[in-house]
Design a protein around this motif. Structure first.
Motif, PDB file in Angstrom:
ATOM      1  N   ALA A  31      -1.347   2.951   5.788  1.00 16.75           N
ATOM      2  CA  ALA A  31      -2.532   2.384   5.133  1.00 16.75           C
ATOM      3  C   ALA A  31      -2.303   2.231   3.637  1.00 16.75           C
ATOM      4  O   ALA A  31      -2.697   1.218   3.036  1.00 16.75           O
ATOM      5  N   GLU A  32      -1.695   3.212   3.031  1.00 14.79           N
ATOM      6  CA  GLU A  32      -1.420   3.124   1.587  1.00 14.79           C
ATOM      7  C   GLU A  32      -0.414   2.023   1.289  1.00 14.79           C
ATOM      8  O   GLU A  32      -0.536   1.302   0.293  1.00 14.79           O
ATOM      9  N   LYS A  33       0.565   1.861   2.156  1.00 14.06           N
ATOM     10  CA  LYS A  33       1.559   0.794   1.972  1.00 14.06           C
ATOM     11  C   LYS A  33       0.896  -0.572   2.136  1.00 14.06           C
ATOM     12  O   LYS A  33       1.192  -1.522   1.401  1.00 14.06           O
ATOM     13  N   ALA A  34      -0.026  -0.693   3.107  1.00 19.60           N
ATOM     14  CA  ALA A  34      -0.733  -1.959   3.334  1.00 19.60           C
ATOM     15  C   ALA A  34      -1.592  -2.339   2.141  1.00 19.60           C
ATOM     16  O   ALA A  34      -1.768  -3.521   1.835  1.00 19.60           O
ATOM     17  N   ALA A  35      -2.137  -1.326   1.441  1.00 18.88           N
ATOM     18  CA  ALA A  35      -3.060  -1.589   0.337  1.00 18.88           C
ATOM     19  C   ALA A  35      -2.348  -1.813  -0.987  1.00 18.88           C
ATOM     20  O   ALA A  35      -2.931  -2.370  -1.924  1.00 18.88           O
ATOM     21  N   ALA A  36      -1.100  -1.401  -1.093  1.00 19.54           N
ATOM     22  CA  ALA A  36      -0.400  -1.447  -2.373  1.00 19.54           C
ATOM     23  C   ALA A  36       0.016  -2.866  -2.748  1.00 19.54           C
ATOM     24  O   ALA A  36       0.511  -3.619  -1.907  1.00 19.54           O
ATOM     25  N   ALA A  38       0.765  -6.543  -3.324  1.00 17.87           N
ATOM     26  CA  ALA A  38       0.439  -7.726  -2.525  1.00 17.87           C
ATOM     27  C   ALA A  38       0.165  -7.370  -1.074  1.00 17.87           C
ATOM     28  O   ALA A  38      -0.292  -8.214  -0.302  1.00 17.87           O
ATOM     29  N   GLY A  39       0.430  -6.136  -0.711  1.00 17.92           N
ATOM     30  CA  GLY A  39       0.137  -5.700   0.650  1.00 17.92           C
ATOM     31  C   GLY A  39       1.300  -5.882   1.598  1.00 17.92           C
ATOM     32  O   GLY A  39       2.219  -6.672   1.345  1.00 17.92           O
ATOM     33  N   ASP A  40       1.267  -5.155   2.684  1.00 18.30           N
ATOM     34  CA  ASP A  40       2.323  -5.205   3.690  1.00 18.30           C
ATOM     35  C   ASP A  40       1.648  -5.365   5.052  1.00 18.30           C
ATOM     36  O   ASP A  40       1.050  -4.419   5.574  1.00 18.30           O
ATOM     37  N   LEU A  41       1.750  -6.558   5.634  1.00 19.85           N
ATOM     38  CA  LEU A  41       1.070  -6.848   6.892  1.00 19.85           C
ATOM     39  C   LEU A  41       1.586  -5.963   8.026  1.00 19.85           C
ATOM     40  O   LEU A  41       0.799  -5.480   8.846  1.00 19.85           O
ATOM     41  N   ARG A  42       2.896  -5.737   8.073  1.00 17.86           N
ATOM     42  CA  ARG A  42       3.446  -4.914   9.152  1.00 17.86           C
ATOM     43  C   ARG A  42       2.910  -3.493   9.072  1.00 17.86           C
ATOM     44  O   ARG A  42       2.601  -2.868  10.092  1.00 17.86           O
ATOM     45  N   ALA A  43       2.757  -2.985   7.860  1.00 12.60           N
ATOM     46  CA  ALA A  43       2.201  -1.640   7.692  1.00 12.60           C
ATOM     47  C   ALA A  43       0.729  -1.619   8.108  1.00 12.60           C
ATOM     48  O   ALA A  43       0.263  -0.660   8.736  1.00 12.60           O
ATOM     49  N   ALA A  44       0.001  -2.681   7.775  1.00 14.85           N
ATOM     50  CA  ALA A  44      -1.414  -2.764   8.156  1.00 14.85           C
ATOM     51  C   ALA A  44      -1.566  -2.801   9.672  1.00 14.85           C
ATOM     52  O   ALA A  44      -2.435  -2.121  10.242  1.00 14.85           O
ATOM     53  N   GLU A  45      -0.721  -3.593  10.335  1.00 18.51           N
ATOM     54  CA  GLU A  45      -0.766  -3.676  11.792  1.00 18.51           C
ATOM     55  C   GLU A  45      -0.400  -2.333  12.424  1.00 18.51           C
ATOM     56  O   GLU A  45      -0.996  -1.917  13.430  1.00 18.51           O
ATOM     57  N   ALA A  46       0.576  -1.647  11.828  1.00 15.16           N
ATOM     58  CA  ALA A  46       0.981  -0.343  12.351  1.00 15.16           C
ATOM     59  C   ALA A  46      -0.159   0.666  12.219  1.00 15.16           C
ATOM     60  O   ALA A  46      -0.429   1.448  13.143  1.00 15.16           O
ATOM     61  N   ALA A  47      -0.844   0.645  11.087  1.00 18.53           N
ATOM     62  CA  ALA A  47      -1.973   1.550  10.875  1.00 18.53           C
ATOM     63  C   ALA A  47      -3.082   1.261  11.888  1.00 18.53           C
ATOM     64  O   ALA A  47      -3.686   2.185  12.444  1.00 18.53           O
ATOM     65  N   ARG A  48      -3.335  -0.015  12.113  1.00 21.80           N
ATOM     66  CA  ARG A  48      -4.381  -0.378  13.071  1.00 21.80           C
ATOM     67  C   ARG A  48      -4.015   0.099  14.478  1.00 21.80           C
ATOM     68  O   ARG A  48      -4.868   0.612  15.210  1.00 21.80           O
ATOM     69  N   HIS A  77      -7.574  -4.181   6.053  1.00 26.22           N
ATOM     70  CA  HIS A  77      -6.257  -4.521   5.496  1.00 26.22           C
ATOM     71  C   HIS A  77      -5.640  -5.707   6.241  1.00 26.22           C
ATOM     72  O   HIS A  77      -5.108  -6.642   5.618  1.00 26.22           O
ATOM     73  N   VAL A  78      -5.690  -5.681   7.570  1.00 26.82           N
ATOM     74  CA  VAL A  78      -5.129  -6.785   8.355  1.00 26.82           C
ATOM     75  C   VAL A  78      -5.829  -8.093   8.018  1.00 26.82           C
ATOM     76  O   VAL A  78      -5.178  -9.135   7.812  1.00 26.82           O
ATOM     77  N   ALA A  79      -7.151  -8.073   7.938  1.00 27.00           N
ATOM     78  CA  ALA A  79      -7.906  -9.294   7.648  1.00 27.00           C
ATOM     79  C   ALA A  79      -7.561  -9.843   6.268  1.00 27.00           C
ATOM     80  O   ALA A  79      -7.398 -11.063   6.087  1.00 27.00           O
ATOM     81  N   ARG A  80      -7.459  -8.961   5.288  1.00 31.53           N
ATOM     82  CA  ARG A  80      -7.130  -9.413   3.928  1.00 31.53           C
ATOM     83  C   ARG A  80      -5.777 -10.096   3.886  1.00 31.53           C
ATOM     84  O   ARG A  80      -5.594 -11.122   3.212  1.00 31.53           O
ATOM     85  N   LEU A  81      -4.829  -9.546   4.611  1.00 30.76           N
ATOM     86  CA  LEU A  81      -3.474 -10.085   4.580  1.00 30.76           C
ATOM     87  C   LEU A  81      -3.298 -11.292   5.503  1.00 30.76           C
ATOM     88  O   LEU A  81      -2.337 -12.041   5.357  1.00 30.76           O
ATOM     89  N   ARG A  82      -4.222 -11.472   6.430  1.00 28.49           N
ATOM     90  CA  ARG A  82      -4.166 -12.617   7.348  1.00 28.49           C
ATOM     91  C   ARG A  82      -5.005 -13.800   6.859  1.00 28.49           C
ATOM     92  O   ARG A  82      -4.786 -14.935   7.282  1.00 28.49           O
TER      93      ARG A  82
END
Length: 406
Positions: A31-36, A38-48, A77-82
Motif C-alpha cells: 500500500a505504501e509503495k502504491a501511494a508513493a 507516481a504510484g505503482d499499479l502492481r503494488a496496488a493490485e497486490a495490496a487489493r 489506489h487501483v482506481a487512481r492509477l487506472r
C-alpha cells in the motif's frame, strides 16, 4: 482542501498501523509503495488481492473492520492509477470498495467516483437500430402479464381467490398509524409516490444506462436463494440489463435483490424520497434497498424483522401474506441462517411433508406501478414479479411498538 487531505492521511496512517498490528506487513508495504510518488499499479493490485483474501478468510461476520477498510484503501489506489487509461477498471475498483469495503474511506471513494463520473466516457455509441430494439424489449418487459388470466397461469394455487389486501388512496400519516400501523395490518396505498422523479425517469432505459451502466453491482443468479444452484455474481449494470432479456431458464434468472443501490449510486437516490409513513412510531430508517429484475423473479416465503414499505416504481408484482401468528404452520427452516424462511414452496407445494400449510388463510394482491405496500414485522410474504420490475423497500424500526390485533 488541505484539511481534507490531511484528515485522509491521518486516517490512512492510523489504518496502516492497525493492519501492521494484525500482522499485515506485506499489505502495508504494498500500500505504501502504491501511494508513493507516481504510484505503482502492481503494488496496488497486490495490496487489493491480499485484502480480498482476508475478506474471504472466514464468515463475513467475523471479518475485522480494519481489513474491510484496508480493502477500500487498496481499491482507491487501483482506481487512481487506472483512471487515466482504463476508466471502466477504475469505476469497478471504486464500486468494489463501496460494496465490500468498510466505512472509514467511504467519503473518499464517493469523491473519486464523482470525479470519474464527470469525465468524458469516450465509450462506443450504440447504433440507432440497437437502441430502438433495446427500448422495445424494455417496454415489452414492463407490459407483461397485464391480463389476470395470464398472471394466474404462473401464480401459486389459490392465488387471488382469498382475502385481498385492502387498498387505499394516498391516506394521511395519522390514518395510516391509527388504522394499519398500530394494528399491524397490511395495506396498499396508491397515489403516494406519483411525484417521485423515478416514476418517469426510470421508465427510460437510456437514462438508467447513462447513470449506472458502467457501475458494478451484486446480483443473484438462480430461481431463488433457497435453491441449491443459486449463486451471486458481480457484473456491470449494463451487463445485468442484457441478462434481463434472457429469462427462459430459471437457473440463469438474474436479480438485483436487497442491495443498497442508492447508497452506491447517489444519482438514483435523488429520484425518490422516503415516504412519510416510514416515520410512524418515531421511525428510524434501517435500510433502503433496490429489487430490480425481469418477470419471473421470486422471493420465497419469509419474514423480516422490521416495518416495511415496499414501493413499486416500475412494473407489477404478486405478493402473498400470512400473519406472524401462524408461523409454526409454515414450517420455518431450522438452520439459523434460514430461520426466517419457510420450507413450504408455494410454487410446488409438498402437502405430504407440510400438511398444515394446505388450508391456511392468507391475503394477497397485485402491486401495481406507483403503489406502496405496508408489510408489518414478522408477516410472512412471498413475492413474484409479473413483469420487469423495479421496487424499493424501506425498512424502519419504531420507537413505539404497535400492540397488534385488528
Amino acid at each position: 482542501m488541505a484539511a481534507g487531505v490531511e484528515g485522509e492521511a491521518e486516517r490512512v496512517a492510523a489504518l496502516l498501523r492497525e493492519i501492521t498490528g494484525e500482522g499485515g506487513f506485506a499489505f502495508v508495504a504494498s500500500a505504501e509503495k502504491a501511494a508513493a510518488g507516481a504510484g505503482d499499479l502492481r503494488a496496488a493490485e497486490a495490496a487489493r488481492e491480499m485484502a480480498w483474501e482476508q475478506l474471504h478468510s472466514g464468515p463475513w461476520s467475523e471479518v475485522g473492520a480494519a481489513w474491510r477498510d484496508a480493502y477500500a484503501l487498496a481499491c482507491l489506489h487501483v482506481a487512481r492509477l487506472r483512471a487515466g487509461g482504463d476508466r471502466p477498471a477504475a469505476l469497478k475498483a471504486l464500486d468494489m470498495g463501496l460494496i465490500m469495503g468498510g466505512n472509514l474511506l467511504r467519503a473518499d471513494l464517493e469523491a473519486a467516483l464523482a470525479r470519474i463520473s464527470v469525465e468524458p466516457c469516450g465509450g462506443r455509441e450504440e447504433g440507432a437500430v440497437a437502441v430502438d430494439e433495446e427500448d422495445r424489449r424494455w417496454r415489452e418487459g414492463l407490459d407483461r402479464n397485464r391480463d389476470i388470466d395470464d398472471a394466474l397461469k404462473i401464480l401459486p394455487a389459490k392465488s387471488l381467490s382469498s382475502k385481498k389486501v385492502e387498498r387505499r388512496s394516498h391516506i394521511s400519516l395519522e390514518e395510516f398509524i391509527c388504522n394499519y400501523f398500530l394494528r399491524e395490518s397490511p395495506v396498499i396505498i396508491s397515489g403516494a409516490i406519483d411525484h417521485w422523479p423515478a416514476r418517469t425517469k426510470w421508465k427510460d432505459i437510456k437514462y438508467l444506462k447513462k447513470i449506472a451502466g458502467d457501475r458494478t453491482v451484486p446480483v443473484e443468479v438462480g430461481k431463488h436463494y433457497v435453491c441449491s444452484e443459486w449463486k451471486q455474481e458481480l457484473i456491470t449494470f449494463s451487463q445485468f440489463l442484457e441478462r434481463m432479456w434472457s429469462t427462459g431458464c430459471p437457473s440463469n434468472l438474474t436479480y438485483l435483490a436487497q442491495h443498497p443501490l442508492f447508497e452506491q449510486i447517489k444519482e438514483l437516490s435523488e429520484d425518490l424520497m422516503v415516504p412519510d409513513y416510514c416515520y410512524a412510531g418515531g421511525g428510524e430508517l434501517q435500510s433502503l434497498n433496490a429489487w430490480f429484475g425481469p418477470h419471473g423473479t421470486v422471493t420465497p416465503l419469509h419474514h423480516d424483522p422490521h416495518h416495511n414499505i415496499l414501493a413499486q416504481v416500475l412494473g407489477r408484482k404478486y405478493i402473498r401474506l400470512y400473519p406472524a401468528s401462524i408461523s409454526e404452520d409454515l414450517y420455518p427452516h431450522t438452520e439459523t441462517m434460514l430461520s426466517n424462511t419457510s420450507q413450504v414452496d408455494l410454487d410446488n407445494m409438498n402437502l405430504k411433508e407440510f400438511p398444515r400449510a394446505e388450508n391456511l388463510e392468507f391475503m394477497d394482491c397485485i402491486l401495481e406501478e406507483g403503489d406502496l405496500l405496508y408489510i408489518p414485522p414478522k408477516w410472512w410474504h412471498y413475492v413474484r414479479s409479473l413483469s420487469t420490475s423495479f421496487s424499493v423497500s424501506f425498512w424502519w424500526r419504531a420507537a413505539v411498538q404497535p400492540s397488534g390485533g385488528s
